[in-house]
Design a protein around this motif. Sequence first.
Motif, mmCIF file in Angstrom:
data_model
loop_
_atom_site.group_PDB
_atom_site.id
_atom_site.type_symbol
_atom_site.label_atom_id
_atom_site.label_comp_id
_atom_site.label_asym_id
_atom_site.label_seq_id
_atom_site.Cartn_x
_atom_site.Cartn_y
_atom_site.Cartn_z
ATOM 1 N N LEU A 32 1.853 -13.525 -7.734
ATOM 2 C CA LEU A 32 2.449 -14.819 -8.066
ATOM 3 C C LEU A 32 1.357 -15.817 -8.418
ATOM 4 C CD1 LEU A 32 5.123 -15.131 -5.236
ATOM 5 C CD2 LEU A 32 5.477 -14.486 -7.619
ATOM 6 N N ASP A 33 1.536 -16.473 -9.547
ATOM 7 C CA ASP A 33 0.567 -17.435 -10.051
ATOM 8 C C ASP A 33 1.135 -18.840 -9.897
ATOM 9 O OD1 ASP A 33 -1.199 -18.984 -11.494
ATOM 10 O OD2 ASP A 33 -1.161 -17.721 -13.285
ATOM 11 N N LEU A 34 0.576 -19.618 -8.956
ATOM 12 C CA LEU A 34 1.021 -20.997 -8.755
ATOM 13 C C LEU A 34 0.190 -21.991 -9.559
ATOM 14 C CD1 LEU A 34 1.681 -21.220 -4.894
ATOM 15 C CD2 LEU A 34 3.343 -20.981 -6.721
ATOM 16 N N SER A 35 -0.788 -21.504 -10.318
ATOM 17 C CA SER A 35 -1.663 -22.413 -11.064
ATOM 18 C C SER A 35 -0.911 -23.094 -12.199
ATOM 19 C CB SER A 35 -2.868 -21.660 -11.632
ATOM 20 O OG SER A 35 -2.475 -20.866 -12.731
ATOM 21 N N ARG A 36 -1.464 -24.179 -12.680
ATOM 22 C CA ARG A 36 -0.837 -24.912 -13.773
ATOM 23 C C ARG A 36 -1.153 -24.301 -15.130
ATOM 24 N NH1 ARG A 36 -2.329 -30.951 -11.720
ATOM 25 N NH2 ARG A 36 -1.140 -30.841 -9.814
ATOM 26 N N ASN A 37 -2.169 -23.467 -15.196
ATOM 27 C CA ASN A 37 -2.663 -22.996 -16.494
ATOM 28 C C ASN A 37 -2.437 -21.504 -16.746
ATOM 29 O OD1 ASN A 37 -3.724 -25.577 -17.010
ATOM 30 N ND2 ASN A 37 -5.502 -25.099 -15.759
ATOM 31 N N ASP A 38 -1.550 -20.886 -16.018
ATOM 32 C CA ASP A 38 -1.282 -19.453 -16.191
ATOM 33 C C ASP A 38 -2.577 -18.648 -16.042
ATOM 34 O OD1 ASP A 38 1.272 -20.406 -16.941
ATOM 35 O OD2 ASP A 38 0.665 -20.474 -19.040
ATOM 36 N N CYS A 40 -3.713 -16.413 -13.874
ATOM 37 C CA CYS A 40 -3.676 -14.966 -13.588
ATOM 38 C C CYS A 40 -3.529 -14.158 -14.878
ATOM 39 C CB CYS A 40 -2.555 -14.628 -12.615
ATOM 40 S SG CYS A 40 -2.869 -15.181 -10.926
ATOM 41 N N PHE A 41 -2.676 -14.631 -15.769
ATOM 42 C CA PHE A 41 -2.512 -13.931 -17.044
ATOM 43 C C PHE A 41 -3.839 -13.904 -17.802
ATOM 44 C CE2 PHE A 41 1.856 -15.455 -16.189
ATOM 45 C CZ PHE A 41 2.535 -14.254 -16.259
ATOM 46 N N GLY A 42 -4.541 -15.036 -17.821
ATOM 47 C CA GLY A 42 -5.809 -15.127 -18.537
ATOM 48 C C GLY A 42 -6.883 -14.225 -17.960
ATOM 49 N N VAL A 43 -7.050 -14.227 -16.641
ATOM 50 C CA VAL A 43 -8.066 -13.387 -15.995
ATOM 51 C C VAL A 43 -7.779 -11.915 -16.233
ATOM 52 C CG1 VAL A 43 -8.937 -12.642 -13.732
ATOM 53 C CG2 VAL A 43 -8.825 -15.062 -14.280
ATOM 54 N N LEU A 44 -6.502 -11.555 -16.296
ATOM 55 C CA LEU A 44 -6.124 -10.155 -16.515
ATOM 56 C C LEU A 44 -6.070 -9.786 -17.999
ATOM 57 C CD1 LEU A 44 -3.367 -9.898 -13.781
ATOM 58 C CD2 LEU A 44 -5.631 -8.827 -13.738
ATOM 59 N N GLY A 45 -6.298 -10.755 -18.873
ATOM 60 C CA GLY A 45 -6.310 -10.472 -20.311
ATOM 61 C C GLY A 45 -4.933 -10.239 -20.893
ATOM 62 N N ILE A 46 -3.931 -10.902 -20.329
ATOM 63 C CA ILE A 46 -2.544 -10.732 -20.776
ATOM 64 C C ILE A 46 -2.095 -12.000 -21.487
ATOM 65 C CG2 ILE A 46 -0.163 -10.369 -20.015
ATOM 66 C CD1 ILE A 46 -1.355 -9.087 -17.453
ATOM 67 N N THR A 51 8.750 -15.570 -20.793
ATOM 68 C CA THR A 51 9.527 -15.612 -19.556
ATOM 69 C C THR A 51 8.650 -15.833 -18.333
ATOM 70 O OG1 THR A 51 9.341 -13.230 -19.282
ATOM 71 C CG2 THR A 51 11.274 -14.045 -20.473
ATOM 72 N N TYR A 52 7.337 -15.906 -18.524
ATOM 73 C CA TYR A 52 6.391 -16.064 -17.431
ATOM 74 C C TYR A 52 6.483 -14.960 -16.393
ATOM 75 C CZ TYR A 52 5.126 -20.637 -19.200
ATOM 76 O OH TYR A 52 4.666 -21.657 -19.984
ATOM 77 N N GLU A 53 6.853 -13.778 -16.854
ATOM 78 C CA GLU A 53 6.881 -12.618 -15.970
ATOM 79 C C GLU A 53 6.636 -11.373 -16.812
ATOM 80 O OE1 GLU A 53 9.854 -10.250 -12.923
ATOM 81 O OE2 GLU A 53 10.320 -12.307 -13.460
ATOM 82 N N CYS A 54 5.833 -10.472 -16.291
ATOM 83 C CA CYS A 54 5.610 -9.208 -16.997
ATOM 84 C C CYS A 54 5.179 -8.131 -16.007
ATOM 85 C CB CYS A 54 4.577 -9.364 -18.110
ATOM 86 S SG CYS A 54 2.906 -9.634 -17.542
#
Length: 192
Positions: A32-38, A40-46, A51-54
């Motif tokens: 779960l990513d509570l950050s304002r800038n998404d 977790c997606f960025g660090v994982l290269g996604i 839908t903010y879910e994958c």
Amino acid sequence: VSSSKGGVGTTTVACCTALALANRSPERVLLLDLSRNDDCFGVLGISTPSTYECREYAMTIKKITRRELDDTLNLGEYDFVVIDAGLETVHEYRFGTPSLRIQVVRNEYMALRAASFERGDFDATVVLFQKQYALTVSDVQMILRNTPIVFEISPDAASAIDSGLIAWREHLWGECTDSMIETHFPEQTGNN
């Protein structure tokens, strides 16, 4: 996973911990990513999904607000939930108190100063240690008054984080997170 100061690596530690757990319990890990800038997606290269879910890397990654976390989240289908709480102090959620609270700091003065003011019972402190900073591991232990898990960030790890490739380079995060998981979740490693 939280911190008293931004930019010290909470997202990196959360993502690496979730990746390590997903290696042991495929499809049963929720990040779960509570950050304002998404972040977790960025660090994982996604690319951030609309839908903010994958589902990637044998886990579910979801961007969520604190209100959604408290009101609408169903955790029944997951063995592990890793929350990148960022600067939020994590004491309790609707579903209870986290079983493992991780504080992240760097071996830099302002990060350690902020961490020393933090009032909370953390189960683990992860220091993302960079040699170019003057403070040593002993300095960090003295300031925080505990024995943190120290993970030295190599230039390779830093560039992998910055380019969103951390998920592809297990050797950069495996040792730190494996040690933490073996200590706090021995049932996942067979060390009961």
